[in-house]
Write an enzyme that holds these catalytic residues in place. Structure first.
Site, mmCIF file in Angstrom:
data_model
loop_
_atom_site.group_PDB
_atom_site.id
_atom_site.type_symbol
_atom_site.label_atom_id
_atom_site.label_comp_id
_atom_site.label_asym_id
_atom_site.label_seq_id
_atom_site.Cartn_x
_atom_site.Cartn_y
_atom_site.Cartn_z
ATOM 1 N N HIS A 238 44.475 43.354 37.588
ATOM 2 C CA HIS A 238 43.105 43.809 37.869
ATOM 3 C C HIS A 238 42.858 44.038 39.372
ATOM 4 C CE1 HIS A 238 38.783 43.596 36.075
ATOM 5 N NE2 HIS A 238 38.870 44.522 37.005
ATOM 6 N N TYR B 141 35.182 41.224 31.625
ATOM 7 C CA TYR B 141 34.022 41.895 31.010
ATOM 8 C C TYR B 141 33.543 41.092 29.790
ATOM 9 C CZ TYR B 141 36.129 45.872 33.534
ATOM 10 O OH TYR B 141 36.709 46.682 34.469
#
Ligand SMILES: NC(=O)c1ccc[n+]([C@@H]2O[C@H](COP(=O)([O-])OP(=O)(O)OC[C@H]3O[C@@H](n4cnc5c(N)ncnc54)[C@H](OP(=O)(O)O)[C@@H]3O)[C@@H](O)[C@H]2O)c1
Length: 282
Positions: free
Chosen positions: A110, A52
């Site tokens: 992730h 991000y």
């Protein structure tokens, strides 16, 4: 208003809030402003990630706030290009330098990236990083039942949480059942389908919302909490941040829960990201 968000106890004894803040797109000076506004409203669980590109923004907001470090639950994730054991340890240290913290409260793999087959090695690295004091709670994200089974078989360590895509059109009933059997808490990413699937204008959700004098977003988060999940909606505006915490003063009936559960679609994923196929290589 500063909300005291109820918490759930994880299988490792740590307690975390039922509602956290997603941070996709929360960047730079405006991102720091959004985070400071969220902290003021009571958000403490903050979901960030290297891909991000905002670990610096989150760290800056923490430093500028007057809230003691130990009140935060800062959660980040291991990127797909760093699943090898030593690379994973270095990556976690690098992320900590970037965010300016001594430890992550919560840290996830992730994506499993099953074609690489390195996720069991990555899981062992998280187990070690926890022992070294770099992480408090370890978990995974986007792990299918077979991925969970493999890491548990190889290490004997059960993840505390599995963060998965979960919204009314993709409610992951079977996956949640597996989590329940294993003692893993489900954490819902994109609880609103990122606004891409028109979930806010769904007639069933709108009708339930009108009954309770709440918004469709609040009904979706309440449904999540009643399913036993944590949810991490991303909300940049103060109004949305506030709304998303005002969900602990009403309850959906059994029939309303049934109606919400019936909205599921077999092809309901927002971006077709099936973890059996999808590879993430940040
Ligand atoms: N582990 C993974 O692989 C994975 C994948 C995707 C996402 N995530 C995490 O999950 C978080 C949430 O998912 P997401 O960002 O994809 O989308 P989301 O939370 O489903 O939706 C965010 C959108 O909903 C809007 N919104 C928020 N509260 C609202 C309300 N009360 N009423 C109306 N609209 C509202 C936001 O608008 P404003 O911002 O304008 O308020 C934003 O446009 C991410 O930010 C990230 O931290 C993890």
């Amino acid at each position: 208003m500063n909300h005291n968000i109820p918490k759930v106890t994880l299988n490792d004894g740590h307690k975390i809030p039922l509602i956290g803040l997603g941070t996709v797109g929360t960047k730079g000076a405006s991102g720091v402003h959004e985070l400071l506004s969220a902290f003021e409203k009571g958000y403490r669980l903050i979901d960030t990630s290297t891909n991000y590109e905002n670990e610096g923004t989150v760290g800056e907001a923490i430093r500028r706030s007057s809230i003691p470090r130990e009140q935060f639950i800062i959660s980040s994730k291991l990127p797909g290009a760093h699943h090898k054991h030593d690379e994973a340890i270095y990556m976690i240290q690098e992320q900590l330098y970037r965010i300016g913290l001594a430890y992550f409260d919560k840290y996830l793999i992730h994506w499993p990236n099953p074609k690489d087959g390195l996720y069991p090695e990555a899981w062992k690295a998280l187990v070690h990083a926890q022992k070294y004091g770099l992480i408090r709670t370890i978990g995974v994200s986007n792990f299918l039942p077979e991925h969970l089974e493999r890491i548990i078989d190889e290490t004997g360590v059960v993840p505390a949480t599995n963060q998965i895509e979960l919204h009314p059109y993709f409610n992951q009933r079977e996956q949640r059942q597996v989590h329940e059997e294993l003692g893993i808490i489900t954490e819902s990413w994109s609880p609103f389908g990122r606004g891409k699937n028109d979930v806010f204008s769904d007639e069933v959700i709108k009708t339930i919302a009108e009954t309770h004098k709440k918004t469709p977003a609040q009904v979706i988060l309440r449904w999540n909490v009643q399913l036993g999940n944590i949810a991490i909606p991303k909300a940049g505006t103060e109004e949305h941040q506030e709304q998303n915490l005002q969900i602990f003063d009403f309850e959906l009936s059994t029939d309303e829960m049934f109606q919400m559960n019936s909205l599921n679609k077999s092809d309901g994923r927002i971006d077709n990201q099936d973890p059996a196929e999808y590879h993430e290589y940040t």
